[in-house]
Design an enzyme around this catalytic site. Sequence first.
Site, PDB file in Angstrom:
ATOM      1  N   GLY A 233       0.601  -1.021  -0.059  1.00 44.78           N
ATOM      2  CA  GLY A 233      -0.022   0.015   0.457  1.00 44.78           C
ATOM      3  C   GLY A 233       0.363   1.196   0.070  1.00 44.78           C
ATOM      4  O   GLY A 233       0.416   1.977  -0.186  1.00 44.78           O
TER       5      GLY A 233
ATOM      6  N   GLY B 110      -1.495   8.263   0.860  1.00 39.67           N
ATOM      7  CA  GLY B 110      -1.168   7.454   2.809  1.00 39.67           C
ATOM      8  C   GLY B 110      -0.212   7.628   3.383  1.00 39.67           C
ATOM      9  O   GLY B 110       0.964   8.025   2.766  1.00 39.67           O
ATOM     10  N   ILE B 111      -0.178   7.335   4.653  1.00 37.97           N
ATOM     11  CA  ILE B 111       1.015   6.675   5.479  1.00 37.97           C
ATOM     12  C   ILE B 111       2.293   5.806   4.358  1.00 37.97           C
ATOM     13  O   ILE B 111       3.012   6.201   4.861  1.00 37.97           O
ATOM     14  CB  ILE B 111       1.143   6.931   6.452  1.00 37.97           C
ATOM     15  N   GLY B 112       1.389   4.922   4.009  1.00 34.90           N
ATOM     16  CA  GLY B 112       2.916   4.476   3.015  1.00 34.90           C
ATOM     17  C   GLY B 112       3.382   4.951   1.951  1.00 34.90           C
ATOM     18  O   GLY B 112       4.701   4.498   2.011  1.00 34.90           O
TER      19      GLY B 112
ATOM     20  N   SER C 201      -3.686  -0.729  14.376  1.00 30.91           N
ATOM     21  CA  SER C 201      -4.984   0.714  15.218  1.00 30.91           C
ATOM     22  C   SER C 201      -5.305   0.287  16.882  1.00 30.91           C
ATOM     23  O   SER C 201      -5.360  -0.647  16.976  1.00 30.91           O
ATOM     24  CB  SER C 201      -5.627   1.094  13.834  1.00 30.91           C
TER      25      SER C 201
ATOM     26  N   TYR D  36     -12.762  -3.828  10.685  1.00 29.76           N
ATOM     27  CA  TYR D  36     -12.149  -3.536  11.155  1.00 29.76           C
ATOM     28  C   TYR D  36     -11.122  -3.670  12.049  1.00 29.76           C
ATOM     29  O   TYR D  36      -9.778  -4.313  11.643  1.00 29.76           O
ATOM     30  CB  TYR D  36     -11.770  -1.615  10.725  1.00 29.76           C
TER      31      TYR D  36
END
Length: 322
Positions: free
Chosen positions: A42, A46-48, A173, A200
């Site tokens: 990923g 985003g953070i990837g 998370s 999730y």
Amino acid sequence: MLFEVLVTVVVLVVSVRVWYLTTSGRCHSTRSMKGKTVIVTGGSAGIGLHTAEDLVRRGARVILACRNLEKAYKVAAQLKAEASQGGEVAVRLLDTSDLNSVRTFAKEILDTEKHIHVLINNAGILEPPEKVMTNEGLELTMATNHFGHFLLTNLLLERLKQSAPSRIVNVSSLSHAGVSSLDLNSLNFEKEVYRQRVPYNRSKLCNVLFSLELARRLEGSGVTANSLHPGAVKTDILIPCHSIYWRIIKLLFFLWAKDSELGTQTNIYLAVSEEVEGVSGRYFTDCKQVKPSKLACDKDLAKRLWEVSEKAVKLRPEEKFC
């Protein structure tokens, strides 16, 4: 009166945002990653993406493992243009919700890469409104966030061992703490009604438990495995969510959350920092080790989850390296 209330609310919101952002952890390591190979699942958003960007700047060879190749190639071109320390960027197709894709990706990596020094299992999704099952009979969120990364890690484990010292970083998370019990016979909602937020949260708990058991199995190998909470981060993961609950979450994230660059700091910290050399089986947030939920510390549950996951992804005897 109304004006005073509005001013109070604005001041409160700004104060909380400033406090959250200024107290968020940052990776201060200046370590070079020249000569190191890093896989980021990923890695095109985003953070990837920002994790990959930082590692390329440090001189690493970064492999963006993504399902959207068109987007990934654009990102790769941008990262190459900005690289100043001899970093390299490669793009490979990977959809962690599809176990066939995971196997194809792993074979290509093993055929082309002599070393893997860091594996960052970052790709993830929020659950869809209705239950979606993959071709392998796995619930989509669990497949993408847990089972796909479980299989990928196992398939690459021998190469990671050969490249030791090496690191595995699993992006979890704080939502994992929202799970009060885990029925290993119903990970894919075989015995319960599908409800939003549950898939999730469950998948993020599995990330922490997976890291715990993986670390135990890798003791003495030179390979470490840790999990992390990146913090509340404004990324594209929330874009497809339209329920009232997620609309409220989007608003809160807009007001308070970190941007992607700040949200990457713990990813980067666990991938490069000298402070965590040899540290394994731990859970981090804001570049600090913290204690996860009580359920996430259950070693017996972690062991049993591993066994159930092996069966779910049909891990073959010749694919077991720990």
